[in-house]
Design an enzyme around this catalytic site. Sequence first.
Site, PDB file in Angstrom:
ATOM      1  N   GLU A  57       0.796  -1.228   0.000  1.00  0.00           N
ATOM      2  CA  GLU A  57       0.000   0.000   0.000  1.00  0.00           C
ATOM      3  C   GLU A  57       0.834   1.287   0.000  1.00  0.00           C
ATOM      4  O   GLU A  57       0.463   2.273  -0.627  1.00  0.00           O
ATOM      5  CB  GLU A  57      -0.974   0.013   1.188  1.00  0.00           C
ATOM      6  CG  GLU A  57      -2.134  -0.953   1.060  1.00  0.00           C
ATOM      7  CD  GLU A  57      -1.820  -2.360   1.559  1.00  0.00           C
ATOM      8  OE1 GLU A  57      -0.647  -2.647   1.883  1.00  0.00           O
ATOM      9  OE2 GLU A  57      -2.746  -3.184   1.618  1.00  0.00           O
ATOM     10  N   ARG A 104      -1.703  -7.822   5.140  1.00  0.00           N
ATOM     11  CA  ARG A 104      -0.819  -8.747   4.412  1.00  0.00           C
ATOM     12  C   ARG A 104       0.519  -8.928   5.134  1.00  0.00           C
ATOM     13  O   ARG A 104       1.012 -10.033   5.269  1.00  0.00           O
ATOM     14  CB  ARG A 104      -0.589  -8.167   3.006  1.00  0.00           C
ATOM     15  CG  ARG A 104       0.156  -9.048   2.048  1.00  0.00           C
ATOM     16  CD  ARG A 104       0.315  -8.334   0.722  1.00  0.00           C
ATOM     17  NE  ARG A 104      -0.926  -8.321  -0.033  1.00  0.00           N
ATOM     18  CZ  ARG A 104      -1.245  -9.206  -0.973  1.00  0.00           C
ATOM     19  NH1 ARG A 104      -0.411 -10.165  -1.283  1.00  0.00           N
ATOM     20  NH2 ARG A 104      -2.373  -9.114  -1.615  1.00  0.00           N
TER      21      ARG A 104
END
Length: 363
Positions: free
Chosen positions: A130, A204
């Site tokens: 991200e 994640r």
Amino acid sequence: MKIITLIGTRPEAIKMVPIIKDINHTNIENVVVSSGQHEELLSDVFKLYDIIPKYKLNTLKNCKSLNEIISFILINFEKILDIEKPDLVLVHGDTTTAMAGALASFNKKIKIAHIEAGLRSFNLESPFPEEMNRIFIDSIAYLHFAPTVTAKNNLIKQGIKPHNIFVVGNTIIDLVKFNLKQDIKLKLPDIDEKRLILLTTHRRENLGKNMKSIFSAVNILLEKYDNICIVFPMHPNPLIKKIADETLKKNKRLIITKPFNTIEFNKLEQLADIVMTDSGGIQEECVFIGKPTIVLRTETERSDGLKSNNLFLAGVNTNDIVKTFDSIATDNFSNLKKYKSSKIYGDGRSSERIIKIIQKSLN
Ligand code: UDP
């Protein structure tokens, strides 16, 4: 005037809902495109708020790796851009969908508006991928909607021209305000007068040993405090269930549930005594609601939230999480009243501001 709103995951959908709803009352035609990066959770949000995407890409079914997702969206979103020919593409935040959608638009010379621009952890590995997605989208977007002045300053440091940056707050606050006003019966798990601790974890970079360490802290807390009940709505990623099955000890005060819908979840945040999460959006919601929140990450791009004193950056080490919990639960939880709602992420009128700026810019 036509825009495309591209959405791929639950948090993007949640934060785009206020804009999609408000834009219906303007002269802008808005085409909603779902990439389906998180198919199940995403369609739950669409159903809850009566949103019908005109196009649905089956990303999750067709792709496994991040690179497959990027190439699938690039190719298929380009086809939609060719049909719709929008004046502007709206992307949100930091997902792979937003990144690939922005790149496809950039390559077709279509302007991009980035909602929730300028968030930074300054660590490319956390959150992964991200942090890279945000920097990338910000480098090619035309309109930057920053939630806070800190985010604006991050953009300026990246070389973005100040006149293209607008500090508008975070649209999540618009939705939390709406959700908390809804009159629904919350089917709360039976917690038998215990202190309610709300837990979520899905990131994640936490999948693996970090999540094991988080779950070990959960085991310790349940043994240490016999007056707490931990409610854990589990994200559908099968890896999380696997780690939970391997690590979490059975306890009747640990209630594992399916994800709640967002109206229910915001109400649950309000009812909770303490929230434990590695989520980004939940940090913002809890800052606004005024809830002590243990952030299960080593760094946060929600640095403004830390200033509100509602967020505690605990990291992912078992002992640190337990110590942080202890420091909040002092004197048998009697200090929880000191946590107050903060407007650091906005006043609930972000979407109204964003739409006005888009209208002005497209005119
Ligand atoms: N959320 C929800 N139901 C749940 C758990 C979370 O609706 O059972 C919502 C929550 O209110 C917040 C969003 O999901 O708005 C956060 O999404 P997530 O944690 O998946 O992603 P992140 O914010 O970390 O990108």
